[in-house]
Design a protein around this motif. Structure first.
Motif, PDB file in Angstrom:
ATOM      1  N   GLY A   1       6.401  16.907   1.496  1.00  0.00           N
ATOM      2  CA  GLY A   1       6.503  15.657   2.230  1.00  0.00           C
ATOM      3  C   GLY A   1       5.219  15.254   2.920  1.00  0.00           C
ATOM      4  N   GLU A   2       4.134  15.961   2.647  1.00  0.00           N
ATOM      5  CA  GLU A   2       2.833  15.662   3.255  1.00  0.00           C
ATOM      6  C   GLU A   2       2.089  14.638   2.407  1.00  0.00           C
ATOM      7  OE1 GLU A   2       1.612  17.178   6.100  1.00  0.00           O
ATOM      8  OE2 GLU A   2       3.544  18.190   6.316  1.00  0.00           O
ATOM      9  N   ILE A   3       1.397  13.706   3.072  1.00  0.00           N
ATOM     10  CA  ILE A   3       0.592  12.713   2.361  1.00  0.00           C
ATOM     11  C   ILE A   3      -0.617  13.420   1.755  1.00  0.00           C
ATOM     12  CG2 ILE A   3      -0.847  10.665   2.622  1.00  0.00           C
ATOM     13  CD1 ILE A   3       1.082   9.752   4.815  1.00  0.00           C
ATOM     14  N   MET A   4      -0.822  13.175   0.479  1.00  0.00           N
ATOM     15  CA  MET A   4      -1.931  13.804  -0.237  1.00  0.00           C
ATOM     16  C   MET A   4      -3.236  13.057   0.063  1.00  0.00           C
ATOM     17  SD  MET A   4       0.115  14.366  -3.827  1.00  0.00           S
ATOM     18  CE  MET A   4      -1.260  15.030  -4.724  1.00  0.00           C
ATOM     19  N   ALA A   5      -4.313  13.804   0.212  1.00  0.00           N
ATOM     20  CA  ALA A   5      -5.628  13.220   0.486  1.00  0.00           C
ATOM     21  C   ALA A   5      -6.072  12.345  -0.679  1.00  0.00           C
ATOM     22  CB  ALA A   5      -6.647  14.328   0.734  1.00  0.00           C
TER      23      ALA A   5
ATOM     24  N   SER B   1       0.858  -1.191   0.000  1.00  0.00           N
ATOM     25  CA  SER B   1       0.000   0.000   0.000  1.00  0.00           C
ATOM     26  C   SER B   1       0.888   1.233   0.000  1.00  0.00           C
ATOM     27  CB  SER B   1      -0.903   0.011   1.235  1.00  0.00           C
ATOM     28  OG  SER B   1      -1.805  -1.066   1.170  1.00  0.00           O
ATOM     29  N   MET B   2       0.547   2.182  -0.856  1.00  0.00           N
ATOM     30  CA  MET B   2       1.363   3.389  -1.012  1.00  0.00           C
ATOM     31  C   MET B   2       0.464   4.618  -0.910  1.00  0.00           C
ATOM     32  SD  MET B   2       4.267   1.841  -1.996  1.00  0.00           S
ATOM     33  CE  MET B   2       5.298   2.737  -3.102  1.00  0.00           C
ATOM     34  N   ASN B   3       1.073   5.732  -0.564  1.00  0.00           N
ATOM     35  CA  ASN B   3       0.405   7.036  -0.580  1.00  0.00           C
ATOM     36  C   ASN B   3       1.289   8.005  -1.347  1.00  0.00           C
ATOM     37  OD1 ASN B   3      -2.036   6.830   1.094  1.00  0.00           O
ATOM     38  ND2 ASN B   3      -0.594   6.299   2.706  1.00  0.00           N
ATOM     39  N   ARG B   4       0.672   8.858  -2.113  1.00  0.00           N
ATOM     40  CA  ARG B   4       1.436   9.896  -2.816  1.00  0.00           C
ATOM     41  C   ARG B   4       1.761  11.014  -1.830  1.00  0.00           C
ATOM     42  NH1 ARG B   4      -1.908   7.817  -6.711  1.00  0.00           N
ATOM     43  NH2 ARG B   4      -0.844   7.176  -8.599  1.00  0.00           N
ATOM     44  N   VAL B   5       2.916  11.633  -2.030  1.00  0.00           N
ATOM     45  CA  VAL B   5       3.390  12.689  -1.143  1.00  0.00           C
ATOM     46  C   VAL B   5       3.609  13.951  -1.982  1.00  0.00           C
ATOM     47  CG1 VAL B   5       5.244  13.339   0.439  1.00  0.00           C
ATOM     48  CG2 VAL B   5       4.509  10.963   0.309  1.00  0.00           C
ATOM     49  N   ASP B   6       3.232  15.103  -1.437  1.00  0.00           N
ATOM     50  CA  ASP B   6       3.433  16.363  -2.167  1.00  0.00           C
ATOM     51  C   ASP B   6       4.863  16.851  -1.991  1.00  0.00           C
ATOM     52  OD1 ASP B   6       3.582  17.573   0.336  1.00  0.00           O
ATOM     53  OD2 ASP B   6       1.570  18.438   0.229  1.00  0.00           O
ATOM     54  N   ASN B   7       5.174  18.021  -2.531  1.00  0.00           N
ATOM     55  CA  ASN B   7       6.533  18.574  -2.474  1.00  0.00           C
ATOM     56  C   ASN B   7       7.006  18.883  -1.060  1.00  0.00           C
ATOM     57  OD1 ASN B   7       6.714  18.399  -5.230  1.00  0.00           O
ATOM     58  ND2 ASN B   7       6.091  20.514  -5.589  1.00  0.00           N
TER      59      ASN B   7
END
Length: 135
Positions: free
Chosen positions: A52-56, A44-50
């Protein structure tokens, strides 16, 4: 004047020789038998913004299939500069991991599978090798 033309031609040839590169591609169709049931790994993965925050709503899964295969046959499939042969004309064991090969979810030990094996080599980049499950 002739010397200028010769110099210009030599310069063009010199520059062209740097842009030309030797490369080869091998595309081989491998046929083999699964020595074990495929091992399926789901991550399971989550995308991260610039920042370093996990994107909703960015969760996704990646599935890898680990295979242990007894390769018994190989044939040219498309371009093959160096040929496609079994080493010493003998079958061999191959251990690979395929991403998202969902056609293997029901595969069992003893099933026969086919893989397209592609090797690309260029003087300007490292050798790349990949396997693609064939139906």
């Amino acid at each position: 004047m002739m010397n200028i033309i010769r110099l210009t031609i030599l310069l063009i040839i010199f520059l062209f020789s740097f842009s030309a590169s030797a490369s080869y591609v091998n595309s081989c169709l491998l046929t083999g038998t699964l020595l074990e049931d495929p091992v399926i790994m789901i991550k399971s993965m989550n995308r991260v913004d610039n920042n370093g925050e996990i994107m909703a709503n960015s969760a996704y899964e990646v599935s890898d299939f680990e295979l242990k295969i007894w390769i018994t046959d190989t044939k040219i499939a498309g371009r093959a500069d160096s040929g496609c042969q079994l080493p010493d004309n003998k079958p061999y064991e191959l251990l690979i991991t395929l991403a998202n090969a969902y056609d293997l979810t029901e595969a069992k030990k003893g099933d026969q599978i086919k893989l397209l094996h592609i090797i690309k080599n260029s003087s300007h980049s490292p050798t790349t090798e990949k396997y693609i499950l064939q139906k």
